[in-house]
Design a protein around this motif. Sequence first.
Motif, short mmCIF file in Angstrom:
data_model
loop_
_atom_site.label_atom_id
_atom_site.label_comp_id
_atom_site.label_asym_id
_atom_site.label_seq_id
_atom_site.Cartn_x
_atom_site.Cartn_y
_atom_site.Cartn_z
N ALA A 131 0.82 -1.25 0.02
CA ALA A 131 0.13 0.07 0.15
C ALA A 131 0.90 1.20 -0.05
N VAL A 132 0.54 2.17 -0.89
CA VAL A 132 1.12 3.58 -0.94
C VAL A 132 -0.04 4.49 -0.38
N ILE A 133 0.45 4.93 0.83
CA ILE A 133 -0.51 5.72 1.53
C ILE A 133 0.07 6.92 1.54
N LEU A 134 -0.70 7.87 0.71
CA LEU A 134 -0.21 9.46 0.50
C LEU A 134 -0.79 10.20 1.80
N VAL A 135 -0.03 11.21 2.02
CA VAL A 135 -0.11 12.21 2.94
C VAL A 135 0.28 13.61 2.25
N ASP A 136 -0.89 14.68 2.46
CA ASP A 136 -0.55 15.86 1.93
C ASP A 136 0.64 16.55 2.94
N ALA A 137 1.69 17.11 2.52
CA ALA A 137 2.79 17.41 3.33
C ALA A 137 2.07 18.70 4.15
N ARG A 138 1.19 19.44 3.42
CA ARG A 138 0.57 20.64 4.25
C ARG A 138 -0.13 20.26 5.44
N LYS A 139 -1.05 19.11 5.18
CA LYS A 139 -1.98 18.88 5.95
C LYS A 139 -1.54 17.76 7.21
N GLY A 140 -0.64 16.92 6.67
CA GLY A 140 -0.17 15.87 7.78
C GLY A 140 -0.98 14.87 7.87
N ILE A 141 -1.07 14.10 9.01
CA ILE A 141 -1.76 12.90 9.24
C ILE A 141 -3.21 13.09 9.39
N LEU A 142 -4.25 12.79 8.68
CA LEU A 142 -5.66 12.91 8.48
C LEU A 142 -6.44 11.69 9.26
N PRO A 143 -7.75 11.83 9.61
CA PRO A 143 -8.32 10.68 9.88
C PRO A 143 -8.23 9.61 8.97
N GLN A 144 -8.53 10.06 7.63
CA GLN A 144 -8.63 9.01 6.55
C GLN A 144 -7.25 8.43 6.37
N THR A 145 -6.14 8.79 6.61
CA THR A 145 -4.81 8.23 6.78
C THR A 145 -4.79 7.03 7.89
N ARG A 146 -5.39 7.48 8.93
CA ARG A 146 -5.40 6.38 10.02
C ARG A 146 -6.31 5.22 9.49
N ARG A 147 -7.58 5.72 9.15
CA ARG A 147 -8.53 4.70 8.57
C ARG A 147 -7.80 3.70 7.49
N HIS A 148 -7.33 4.29 6.68
CA HIS A 148 -6.79 3.57 5.56
C HIS A 148 -5.73 2.59 6.09
N SER A 149 -4.93 3.20 6.88
CA SER A 149 -3.69 2.26 7.43
C SER A 149 -4.20 1.20 8.07
N PHE A 150 -5.14 1.57 8.99
CA PHE A 150 -6.00 0.26 9.67
C PHE A 150 -6.40 -0.69 8.76
N ILE A 151 -7.27 -0.36 7.68
CA ILE A 151 -7.66 -1.51 7.02
C ILE A 151 -6.60 -2.29 6.13
N ALA A 152 -5.64 -1.49 5.89
CA ALA A 152 -4.75 -2.17 5.16
C ALA A 152 -4.02 -3.27 6.08
N SER A 153 -3.94 -3.02 7.17
CA SER A 153 -3.26 -3.69 8.08
C SER A 153 -4.33 -5.04 8.35
N LEU A 154 -5.48 -4.74 8.67
CA LEU A 154 -6.40 -5.59 8.81
C LEU A 154 -6.69 -6.62 7.65
N LEU A 155 -6.46 -6.00 6.23
CA LEU A 155 -6.72 -6.98 5.17
C LEU A 155 -5.39 -7.64 4.95
N GLY A 156 -4.37 -7.56 5.67
CA GLY A 156 -2.96 -8.39 5.46
C GLY A 156 -2.03 -7.58 4.68
N VAL A 157 -2.17 -6.34 4.24
CA VAL A 157 -1.29 -5.90 3.30
C VAL A 157 -0.05 -5.78 4.14
#
Length: 632
Positions: A131-157
């Motif tokens: 998984a390539v998880i993109l983050v906008d350098a201006r905004k930093g870590i957002l709720p959707q960053t956390r959500r997608h990281s969690f789902i990627a982990s849950l789905l065994g990426v």
Amino acid sequence: MDQVIDSPKLSVSEYLQEQNDKTLLRFLTCGSVDDGKSTLIGRLLYDSKLLFEDQLATLERDSKKRSAGGDEIDFSLLVDGLEAEREQGITIDVAYRFFTTDKRKFIVADTPGHVQYTRNMATGASSADLAVILVDARKGILPQTRRHSFIASLLGVQHVVLAVNKIDLVDFSEQRFSEILEDYRTFSSGFDFTSFQAIPISAKCGDNVTLKSQRMPWYMGPSLLEHLEGVEVGTERYTAPFRMPVQWVNRPNLDFRGFAGTVASGTLRPGDEVVVAKSGRSSKVASIVTMDEDKTVAHPGDAITITLSDEIDASRGDVFSSLEHRPDVADQFAAHLIWMAEAAMLPGRSYLLKIGRKTVTATVTEIKHKVDVNTFQHLAAKGLELNEIAFCAFALSEPVAFDPYEANKQTGSFILIDRFTNQTVGAGMIWYALRRSSNIHWQALDVNKTARSELKHQKPVVLWFTGLSGSGKSTVANIVEKQLHELGRHTMLLDGDNVRHGLNRDLGFTEADRVENIRRVAEVSKLFVDAGLITLVSFISPFSSERRMAREMLEAGEFVEIFVDTSVEECRERDPKGLYAKADRGELKNFTGVDAPYEKPELPEITLNGDNETPEKLAQQVLEYLKREGHW
């Protein structure tokens, strides 16, 4: 003579063999809205010189339209295919693209960033190695960053790249990159990723995408493409025990019987001993047949037909496995569930569960906890809404073979299907089997349903009266039972209001409680049928799925759906308990016909016109049906 492709050094066959020898990496891009996922993929294709001239011309023309005549290329247009995506500059659906470099082949899934399309992201992650998880350098870590990281982990990426995009908009700041990296490491420390790489990039400008950027001398790591070409993936399926779900039994003639399927994991050779996981019957592999030739070895992903030395029983949906390492077989398990439907998931409601090539009926018996994907807290829940994730207990209509998802993604995953619409409504990852069913067995009884029925000289049945409040169903059911009693029939009447004083006194009137209300009554009705009784059930039972569940608990002919079809206007006029008036004043919530839906039966055995006939005449129609069908 072989035809030459581009280079005089490679023939067609050599070129194809070279491509076949390359490893394949499946990866997805994910993150929050407008983090540049589509732009990144477009830039990868563009810089790798993998676009045809007509694609480039179209891209340049569409980019000018988007920018009102500007010269900058909008790389996201290469991926955003839907008109709505191009109009809004966002991704809605999952877009898949194939490309290749000198070192590797790639299939990339561009997934949407909006919260309401989280299910689409899960779809893309389900088959991804990285998984390539993109983050906008201006905004930093957002709720959707956390959500997608969690789902990627849950789905065994297994592999993750944190791509800090738009680094050019923060002046290529090393400090800003380090801050975001530290924030990500803090919240993702519990995720079990095999590898992790953070890369500062500018998808729009091309920095660190395919080549190392000269504008960030402080970054010493690889470019994104270099990392994608070098990361080691895919070995787990080869080293895991052999698994092959049976797609179909291949029987072209009387002399050949083979079992066709795709190898999910492990390797197989002629002479290997395999076992049908569910039955435990084993045999040796006589041959491995393909369309072109017999194989000496089969690998994960190979579509094959195997023949066996012995005649053993196996059919579509069964799983062949290695003899030494067999999968679990159970009719209950615990699993993480991602809910993908607009309509809520309710425990007790019946769904179709498809695992591999096997489809069975299943219910969620318990939501152990719901996961807050922003804080990762475990929360109590009675149901699941769109895009929510929970850890649940499942009960199946029959045992199935499976592995824990972390051990084998192919045999440890399943989908849930709505039985009414045939739509996929959920995706699950099995964690472990629930062993309670191995200690609970059906007790053989000498006096059975048939014996009880013969003693009473009647054929047991459930008469399920359904309709709006005030439709007259309880009145008609009461008259029917009274007349059956006078005829010497053995009956039992279950009325919705009466049952709520005892068996279901703990239930309210939410949708989840109504589902459980009907489930309990259906179970009790089944017991009364086993006792040989003519059982009358008078419940609003507004949902067709629960009425169908009650029907399927019984044998054919034992469930008679009686729709008391009385208009809501007539029910309001009667309003014997004053419930419609209370609901209209807002004093009674979730009242069927006012602020809660009623799903009319489509094909009931009996339809009674409650607007125009007296209860006595309606009861007579039911009695005539029972006599005609031989219930006494």
